[in-house]
Write a protein that holds these residues in place. Structure first.
Motif, PDB file in Angstrom:
ATOM      1  N   UNK A   1      -6.525   4.083   0.656  1.00 26.42           N
ATOM      2  CA  UNK A   1      -7.113   3.361   0.966  1.00 26.42           C
ATOM      3  C   UNK A   1      -6.336   1.403  -0.100  1.00 26.42           C
ATOM      4  N   UNK A   2      -5.899   1.775  -1.174  1.00 26.08           N
ATOM      5  CA  UNK A   2      -4.817   0.937  -1.302  1.00 26.08           C
ATOM      6  C   UNK A   2      -3.979   0.582  -0.632  1.00 26.08           C
ATOM      7  N   UNK A   3      -3.358   1.509   0.088  1.00 30.39           N
ATOM      8  CA  UNK A   3      -2.176   0.818   0.039  1.00 30.39           C
ATOM      9  C   UNK A   3      -3.148   0.026   1.462  1.00 30.39           C
ATOM     10  N   UNK A   4      -4.137   0.474   2.378  1.00 32.89           N
ATOM     11  CA  UNK A   4      -4.559  -0.538   3.959  1.00 32.89           C
ATOM     12  C   UNK A   4      -4.837  -1.888   3.263  1.00 32.89           C
ATOM     13  N   UNK A   5      -5.611  -1.756   1.998  1.00 36.69           N
ATOM     14  CA  UNK A   5      -5.908  -3.043   1.020  1.00 36.69           C
ATOM     15  C   UNK A   5      -4.929  -4.019   1.018  1.00 36.69           C
ATOM     16  N   UNK A   6      -3.277  -3.531   0.869  1.00 35.16           N
ATOM     17  CA  UNK A   6      -2.707  -4.237   0.418  1.00 35.16           C
ATOM     18  C   UNK A   6      -1.556  -4.555   1.751  1.00 35.16           C
ATOM     19  N   UNK A   7      -1.754  -4.437   3.079  1.00 34.19           N
ATOM     20  CA  UNK A   7      -0.928  -4.128   4.054  1.00 34.19           C
ATOM     21  C   UNK A   7      -2.078  -5.178   4.726  1.00 34.19           C
ATOM     22  N   UNK A   8      -4.065  -5.431   4.695  1.00 33.63           N
ATOM     23  CA  UNK A   8      -4.551  -6.554   4.313  1.00 33.63           C
ATOM     24  C   UNK A   8      -4.471  -7.832   4.280  1.00 33.63           C
ATOM     25  N   UNK A   9      -4.059  -8.090   3.265  1.00 33.74           N
ATOM     26  CA  UNK A   9      -4.358  -8.898   2.642  1.00 33.74           C
ATOM     27  C   UNK A   9      -2.681  -9.466   2.488  1.00 33.74           C
TER      28      UNK A   9
END
Length: 131
Positions: free
Chosen positions: A21-29
């Protein structure tokens, strides 16, 4: 045993979910920041769009910082609080306001007195039922 959790616990499913979730959130941001930067260029250098782009990238930094804090708090050794003392009596299921032991019990509100008496009655009945 040192009381410190192993780093292998970070490979358990709930931790892997947090990492994903952290990686996905960082990639999206990061993507949103890049998109906002291109929108600023498209609008001939609108300052607000540049600020939004930088704000998305600041969110990435904050997310990584919080992820690091959660992981490091988990890996920190547990504090030794000494031997645990058992409670004097089992806690009541019925919670109410109780005065601190050092202060005098002054209750002038009749509604509060009635409520506390009712809670004390429920607590006594509960203790009798469990014994």
């Amino acid at each position: 045993m040192s009381g410190r959790p192993s780093k292998l616990t970070l490979l358990r499913p709930k931790w892997l979910l947090l990492h994903a979730i952290t990686l996905a959130a960082c990639a999206a941001m990061i993507w949103l920041g890049h998109w906002q930067w291109r929108a600023a260029i498209r609008h001939h250098g609108d300052l607000r769009n540049y600020a939004y782009a930088l704000q998305w990238w600041a969110f990435v930094g904050f997310t990584v910082l919080m992820w690091f804090r959660v992981v490091s708090d988990h890996l920190r050794p547990a504090e030794d609080a000494g031997p645990a003392q058992p409670p004097a009596a089992p806690p009541s299921r019925y919670l109410g306001y109780t005065q601190a032991p050092s202060s005098p019990a002054v209750e002038t509100d009749p509604e509060r007195r009635r409520l506390n008496a009712y809670l004390a009655h429920l607590n006594a009945a509960d203790r009798e039922a469990t014994e």
